[in-house]
Design a protein around this motif. Structure first.
Motif, short mmCIF file in Angstrom:
data_model
loop_
_atom_site.label_atom_id
_atom_site.label_comp_id
_atom_site.label_asym_id
_atom_site.label_seq_id
_atom_site.Cartn_x
_atom_site.Cartn_y
_atom_site.Cartn_z
N ALA A 129 0.82 -1.22 0.00
CA ALA A 129 0.00 0.00 0.00
C ALA A 129 0.85 1.26 0.00
O ALA A 129 0.50 2.25 -0.65
N PHE A 130 1.98 1.24 0.72
CA PHE A 130 2.84 2.42 0.82
C PHE A 130 4.00 2.38 -0.16
O PHE A 130 4.80 3.32 -0.21
N SER A 131 4.14 1.30 -0.93
CA SER A 131 5.16 1.26 -1.98
C SER A 131 4.79 2.28 -3.05
O SER A 131 3.62 2.42 -3.41
N PHE A 132 5.77 2.96 -3.60
CA PHE A 132 5.47 4.10 -4.47
C PHE A 132 4.67 3.71 -5.69
O PHE A 132 3.69 4.37 -6.04
N ILE A 269 16.50 0.03 -11.60
CA ILE A 269 15.93 1.34 -11.26
C ILE A 269 14.41 1.26 -11.28
O ILE A 269 13.73 1.78 -10.39
N GLY A 270 13.86 0.61 -12.30
CA GLY A 270 12.41 0.46 -12.39
C GLY A 270 11.83 -0.27 -11.19
O GLY A 270 10.85 0.18 -10.59
N PHE A 271 12.46 -1.38 -10.81
CA PHE A 271 11.96 -2.13 -9.65
C PHE A 271 12.18 -1.33 -8.37
O PHE A 271 11.28 -1.28 -7.51
N GLY A 272 13.34 -0.72 -8.22
CA GLY A 272 13.62 0.08 -7.03
C GLY A 272 12.62 1.21 -6.86
O GLY A 272 12.14 1.48 -5.76
N ARG A 273 12.26 1.86 -7.97
CA ARG A 273 11.30 2.96 -7.89
C ARG A 273 9.88 2.47 -7.64
O ARG A 273 9.04 3.24 -7.18
N SER A 274 9.60 1.22 -7.94
CA SER A 274 8.28 0.69 -7.58
C SER A 274 8.13 0.62 -6.07
O SER A 274 7.02 0.61 -5.55
N LEU A 275 9.26 0.57 -5.35
CA LEU A 275 9.24 0.57 -3.89
C LEU A 275 9.40 1.99 -3.34
O LEU A 275 8.59 2.43 -2.52
N LEU A 373 8.59 2.27 -14.00
CA LEU A 373 8.22 1.61 -12.74
C LEU A 373 6.85 0.95 -12.79
O LEU A 373 6.59 0.01 -12.04
N GLU A 374 5.95 1.41 -13.67
CA GLU A 374 4.60 0.82 -13.69
C GLU A 374 4.63 -0.66 -14.06
O GLU A 374 3.76 -1.43 -13.65
N PHE A 375 5.66 -1.07 -14.83
CA PHE A 375 5.75 -2.48 -15.22
C PHE A 375 6.32 -3.37 -14.11
O PHE A 375 6.40 -4.59 -14.28
N TRP A 376 6.71 -2.75 -12.99
CA TRP A 376 7.28 -3.52 -11.88
C TRP A 376 6.35 -3.57 -10.68
O TRP A 376 6.71 -4.13 -9.64
N ILE A 377 5.15 -3.04 -10.82
CA ILE A 377 4.20 -3.05 -9.69
C ILE A 377 3.77 -4.49 -9.35
O ILE A 377 3.76 -4.86 -8.17
N LEU A 409 6.16 4.80 4.06
CA LEU A 409 5.22 5.93 4.16
C LEU A 409 5.97 7.25 4.18
O LEU A 409 5.60 8.19 3.45
N THR A 410 7.00 7.34 4.99
CA THR A 410 7.77 8.59 5.11
C THR A 410 8.45 8.95 3.80
O THR A 410 8.35 10.10 3.32
N LEU A 411 9.14 8.00 3.21
CA LEU A 411 9.91 8.27 2.00
C LEU A 411 9.02 8.63 0.82
O LEU A 411 9.31 9.57 0.07
N ASN A 412 7.93 7.91 0.65
CA ASN A 412 7.11 8.12 -0.55
C ASN A 412 6.15 9.30 -0.42
O ASN A 412 5.86 9.95 -1.42
N PHE A 413 5.68 9.58 0.79
CA PHE A 413 4.82 10.76 0.93
C PHE A 413 5.64 12.04 0.93
O PHE A 413 5.41 12.94 0.11
N PHE A 414 6.61 12.12 1.82
CA PHE A 414 7.38 13.36 1.93
C PHE A 414 8.39 13.53 0.80
O PHE A 414 8.82 14.65 0.53
#
Length: 545
Positions: A129-132, A269-275, A373-377, A409-414
């Protein structure tokens, strides 16, 4: 607690979990229309009330056949009930519904299949839920979240105690719905076959019957809607035309990348950014320069503008926090992997099926626009599920889950999503909206850029985005200068507009085209009458009648 009590408890839990995540996602709906790569294209297909005279494809797209129509029905329902919010926010809210539904099924997997306690199951569900990737695409205009709901339903059925004909028939039907929403999910076929092969002890029928039940449901569920749309709505008159339409993306070689170190790095990078979305990285000067060199074919001005108000020290803090997160993830991964050999048969089946799902999708998308990143969700969902399967054995799992969910939550929201909520952080909105006060109906705005072979696709896309925003936020007529190849056409249009008493606004970057030999003369006729106006992000020239 008996079986009936447990079932009743779960029935109450599911709507509460759904409501919790939906109410969480609503305040974070994306306010930037072009935040996702194809958002504008979807909006133009879905909302036929925008009044845009723009050459986009019809409602039915070959690679996500039902999404545009489904979203249009939702939009019409909202309008009929008196909801007046902008179309992009309403469609983003529609995705939030399906994203919350997907998380509810994920929660049920933890509760029903892995026997998690309600609190730890909720914490575990917070990881996706909180993964980017999952969060962002649940709150913007895009196609990739809704099919995940049906894939998770199929996965839930495939991991049940018994695999009978009904379960496999429903699994095939749910996968068919996912494919109708996004064609790439035909890859999930391997997960179903893996479930039939690995779950032989759970099979209530023979493997031949199991595969038959699945294929009948899946193939008919996909083929019938495609045939109806192809021959009765779009009216293709040959199989060759139909096949070309169905496989249109496969003919775009720019999307396919051969195996190389750069390809693997982009996939990482794509997978990392999915997180972790890491939008904050564009507030760090040296990192911004590296990214510009690595992605030299991409226009990153909108990314830089998005986080312009984030202080550099804040960005460094988020970068350090990201390092801590991935370090803890690697450490936990090594510790958990050693325990994977101790899994019971039911947990091992779930782990193996999630692993097949991850591997099949990853092997494909490494070579297909791997940095997106959308392909790594889906793989991020599998990644978290595999970890949660092993973590179910740990007595300290609540502490690990709380730490990981808090960091996400902290990293992706802020670090990104708080900026994406506000359309004032939208580069193209801020470039076009100020003109609303300078023009009136029937005035003319001219956009365009000088085109060369290396940057033509990128610059054309930038013009298309600006074209959309100007038509959406200003009352004026808008034309793309790149469409005018004959100087007589342009001169006639300019003369007519001024003669009718209307202003002409021309963007500064369009002067490259206006300066071409075939357009120099008509522009020179008006040079002495132009007035330059500096805006926040660009300059425009105004010709008054």
């Amino acid at each position: 607690m008996n079986k009936a009590q447990l079932s009743e408890e779960h029935n109450w839990e599911a709507p509460l979990v759904f409501l919790l995540f939906f109410l969480f996602y609503l305040p974070t709906l994306c306010g930037i229309s072009a935040a996702a790569p194809d958002s504008i294209d979807y909006l133009l297909r879905i909302d036929n009330t925008l009044g845009l005279n723009y050459p986009y494809n019809p409602l039915f797209h070959p690679h996500h056949l039902l999404f545009n129509g489904l979203a249009r029905l939702w939009l019409k329902f909202c309008r009929l009930t008196g909801v007046t919010s902008e179309s992009d926010l309403l469609i983003a809210g529609f995705n939030a519904l399906w994203g919350s539904g997907s998380l509810t099924i994920f929660y049920r997997l933890l509760r029903d299949r892995l026997k998690y306690h309600p609190f730890t199951a909720l914490l575990g569900t917070m990881l996706p839920a909180f993964s980017f990737g999952f969060w962002f695409y649940s709150v913007c205009v895009e196609v990739c979240i809704i099919p995940l709901f049906f894939l998770l339903l199929s996965f839930y059925l495939l991991t049940g105690k018994e695999l009978d004909g009904k379960s496999l028939y429903l699994a095939g039907m749910f996968q068919a719905l996912a494919v109708l929403l996004h064609q790439a999910h035909v890859l999930f076929l391997m997960v179903v076959l893996g479930a039939i092969w690995l779950g032989r002890e759970r099979l209530a029928i023979t493997r031949v019957k199991a595969i038959s039940c699945y294929l009948i449901s899946f193939i008919s569920g996909v083929a019938i809607p495609y045939l109806i749309v192809s021959f009765y709505i779009l009216r293709f008159d040959s199989i060759i035309k139909l096949w070309g339409w169905l496989t249109s993306y496969a003919h775009e070689s720019a999307n396919i990348h051969p195996l190389s170190l750069a390809t693997l790095l982009k996939a990482a990078i794509g997978f990392g950014r999915s997180l972790i979305g890491a939008n904050f990285i564009f507030a760090i000067p040296w990192a911004k320069e590296i990214i510009n060199k690595f992605l030299s074919g991409h226009d990153l001005r909108d990314e830089v503008y998005l986080v312009r108000n984030l202080e550099t020290n804040g960005a460094y803090f988020l970068l350090a926090l990201s390092g801590i997160f991935f370090s803890l993830l690697i450490y936990a991964g090594f510790r958990l992997w050693r325990k994977s050999r101790l899994l019971n048969p039911e947990s091992r089946d779930i782990f193996q099926l999630a692993g097949i799902w991850f591997a099949v999708y990853a092997l494909f998308f490494i070579f297909w626009v791997g940095h997106n990143l959308e392909f790594w969700i889906p793989q991020s969902l599998c990644f978290w599920l595999m970890g949660l399967v092993i973590l179910a054995q740990s007595e300290k799992k609540a502490r690990w889950l709380l730490t990981a969910a808090g960091l996400l939550l902290t990293l992706n929201f802020f670090g990104g999503l708080r900026f994406l909520r506000d359309k004032n952080n939208d580069f193209y909105y801020k470039k076009s909206a100020p003109l609303a006060g300078l023009v009136s109906k029937r005035d003319l705005i001219i956009v365009g850029q000088s085109i060369n072979d290396e940057q033509s696709a990128l610059e054309s896309w930038n013009v298309e985005l600006l074209y959309f925003y100007l038509l959406k936020y200003t009352p004026a007529d808008v034309i793309n200068l790149n469409l005018f190849e004959e100087k007589s056409q342009l001169k006639k249009l300019l003369d007519h507009t001024l003669a009718e008493g209307h202003k002409i606004i021309i963007f500064e970057e369009a002067l490259g085209n206006l300066g071409r030999d075939d357009l120099q003369t008509p522009w020179n006729n008006y040079v002495t009458r132009r007035q330059m106006v500096d805006l926040e992000l660009n300059a425009v020239y105004i010709l008054n009648p």
